[in-house]
Design a protein around this motif. Structure first.
Motif, PDB file in Angstrom:
ATOM      1  N   ILE A 186       0.792  -1.272  -0.033  1.00 34.91           N
ATOM      2  CA  ILE A 186      -0.003  -0.050   0.020  1.00 34.91           C
ATOM      3  C   ILE A 186       0.912   1.085   0.154  1.00 34.91           C
ATOM      4  CG2 ILE A 186      -1.677   1.336   1.231  1.00 34.91           C
ATOM      5  CD1 ILE A 186      -2.574  -1.541   2.365  1.00 34.91           C
ATOM      6  N   VAL A 188       1.063   5.278   0.027  1.00 32.87           N
ATOM      7  CA  VAL A 188       0.294   6.542   0.666  1.00 32.87           C
ATOM      8  C   VAL A 188       1.079   7.930   0.310  1.00 32.87           C
ATOM      9  CG1 VAL A 188      -1.073   5.404   2.271  1.00 32.87           C
ATOM     10  CG2 VAL A 188       1.034   6.406   3.005  1.00 32.87           C
ATOM     11  N   CYS A 291       1.267  -4.607   4.394  1.00 33.94           N
ATOM     12  CA  CYS A 291       0.146  -4.780   5.248  1.00 33.94           C
ATOM     13  C   CYS A 291      -0.870  -6.139   4.564  1.00 33.94           C
ATOM     14  CB  CYS A 291      -0.840  -3.696   5.250  1.00 33.94           C
ATOM     15  SG  CYS A 291      -2.099  -3.770   6.397  1.00 33.94           S
ATOM     16  N   GLN A 296      -5.975  -5.026   5.867  1.00 33.08           N
ATOM     17  CA  GLN A 296      -6.093  -3.847   5.122  1.00 33.08           C
ATOM     18  C   GLN A 296      -7.175  -2.969   5.542  1.00 33.08           C
ATOM     19  OE1 GLN A 296      -5.095  -4.510   0.890  1.00 33.08           O
ATOM     20  NE2 GLN A 296      -3.232  -5.624   1.717  1.00 33.08           N
ATOM     21  N   ASP A 297      -8.430  -3.707   5.610  1.00 32.07           N
ATOM     22  CA  ASP A 297      -9.444  -2.683   5.906  1.00 32.07           C
ATOM     23  C   ASP A 297      -9.244  -1.773   7.194  1.00 32.07           C
ATOM     24  OD1 ASP A 297     -10.690  -3.891   3.801  1.00 32.07           O
ATOM     25  OD2 ASP A 297     -11.996  -5.386   4.617  1.00 32.07           O
ATOM     26  N   ARG A 300      -6.831   0.903   6.374  1.00 35.42           N
ATOM     27  CA  ARG A 300      -7.262   2.137   5.700  1.00 35.42           C
ATOM     28  C   ARG A 300      -8.230   2.885   6.551  1.00 35.42           C
ATOM     29  NH1 ARG A 300      -6.792  -1.857   1.174  1.00 35.42           N
ATOM     30  NH2 ARG A 300      -5.383  -0.919  -0.229  1.00 35.42           N
ATOM     31  N   GLY A 304      -7.022   6.994   7.831  1.00 28.96           N
ATOM     32  CA  GLY A 304      -8.058   7.569   7.144  1.00 28.96           C
ATOM     33  C   GLY A 304      -7.278   9.083   7.019  1.00 28.96           C
ATOM     34  N   GLU A 308      -4.246   7.529  -0.728  1.00 26.05           N
ATOM     35  CA  GLU A 308      -3.536   6.346  -0.950  1.00 26.05           C
ATOM     36  C   GLU A 308      -3.491   6.196  -2.794  1.00 26.05           C
ATOM     37  OE1 GLU A 308      -4.358   1.551  -1.195  1.00 26.05           O
ATOM     38  OE2 GLU A 308      -5.620   2.736  -0.055  1.00 26.05           O
ATOM     39  N   ARG A 310      -3.378   3.737  -5.560  1.00 22.47           N
ATOM     40  CA  ARG A 310      -3.306   2.314  -5.903  1.00 22.47           C
ATOM     41  C   ARG A 310      -2.311   1.783  -7.179  1.00 22.47           C
ATOM     42  NH1 ARG A 310      -7.780  -0.380  -3.536  1.00 22.47           N
ATOM     43  NH2 ARG A 310      -8.410   0.954  -1.781  1.00 22.47           N
TER      44      ARG A 310
END
Length: 330
Positions: A186, A188, A291, A296-297, A300, A304, A308, A310
């Protein structure tokens, strides 16, 4: 018209060992991958064959190559004695964000220009030429990993030798494990732009200190560890290795991290990431986290507010994606 498409890269381990201050004393090694974010370079005959038009963050119209302000455009066109062309660049991501955009630009420009002139170009050839342009002709205080990562593409272990040779080896993994690795990463955005040249000058100077040199040597060892775990399809230690490498890299010079970067990194680890690192030379740009999918949920949700980006792995390196009917005109 000819259009090249060249990927940006993510460096996982060993960064800094591609600097001459290290690999001329001891063999350097980096493990990296190209990603599906790209630099596009278009070249077309200009209607005034005695002039050159360039379009990037600004526009230049000149009647001599030596009058070009952009150093990479100038040196590449000078290298091939090329005039009477219109060159345009477009990127998926802005420069200064730690994804090797400068070298992707150089590789893509070389690929477009050489194709325009009817010259074949392997990935290794483009990587070597891009190093010649950026390091020797422009004099940028950078290493060699970005050029080869962008030119060759894929998940690679890249070795840098004291005689200036470079070896690119593909990392072979089971497809499902490579897909899992891809999905567990991931990225960011922490904002800002860095001056890679300034940070790399500091890092190169720091390596002259024996303790800093040892830290860089240990970062190379981590690259070998990472290669072994990936080739054995064991990605459980991926986050740990990223984390160890990041701590070692931060120890090289103060310009590599900032309070903002450190705060975001700590938030990511507390949110469920097993490790990570700031991409590129340092100071700003993107933080990469490892991660596992089941976390992952929550990651994220807790991280918050962060932007991010993708992405997925790219396997092909710099490619010519369009060739128009122009060869009869040049």
């Amino acid at each position: 018209m000819i259009i090249s498409r060249t990927p940006f890269r993510i460096s996982f381990a060993g960064g800094g060992s591609d600097l001459p201050s290290f690999y001329r004393k001891e063999t350097g090694a980096v493990l990296s991958t190209s990603i599906d974010k790209y630099m596009y370079i278009a070249i077309h005959p200009f209607f005034d064959r005695d002039k050159i038009q360039l379009k990037y963050a600004r526009t230049e119209l000149v009647d001599k190559v030596d009058k070009i302000n952009h150093p990479i455009f100038r040196e590449v066109l000078k290298m091939y004695g090329l005039t009477g062309v219109d060159l345009n660049s477009i990127a998926d991501i802005p420069s200064g964000t730690g994804l090797g955009s400068s070298s992707s630009f150089t590789v893509g420009l070389l690929n477009a220009v050489r194709t325009y002139l009817g010259k074949a170009s392997s990935g290794e050839k483009l990587g070597a030429l891009a190093c010649e342009v950026e390091l020797d002709k422009v004099g940028s205080p950078i290493g060699k990993q970005d050029q080869y990562a962008a030119a060759c593409g894929g998940l690679n272990f890249i070795t840098f030798y004291g005689d200036e040779t470079v070896n690119v080896e593909k990392i072979i993994m089971q497809p499902d494990k490579k897909r899992e690795l891809d999905e567990n990463l991931i990225m960011v955005y922490v904002g800002g732009e860095h001056s890679a040249n300034a940070i790399l000058r500091q890092q190169s100077a720091a390596i002259s200190d024996q303790r800093k040199f040892e830290a860089q040597r240990n970062m190379v060892k981590l690259a070998y560890q990472l290669r072994e775990c990936l080739e054995n399809n064991k990605i459980d230690d991926f986050g740990r290795i990223l984390h160890e490498g990041w701590l070692m890299k931060k120890s090289l010079t103060s310009g590599i991290s900032t309070s903002v970067v450190d705060e975001v990194y700590e938030r990511g680890i507390k949110a469920g990431a097993l490790g990570g690192k700031l991409l590129g030379a340092g100071g700003a740009g993107f933080i990469l986290f490892y991660c596992p999918g089941e976390r992952q949920d929550e990651f994220r949700m807790k991280i918050g507010g962060m932007n991010e980006m993708r992405f997925h792995f790219d396997d092909f390196g710099s490619k010519i994606i369009y060739v128009g009917d122009l060869f009869k005109d040049i």
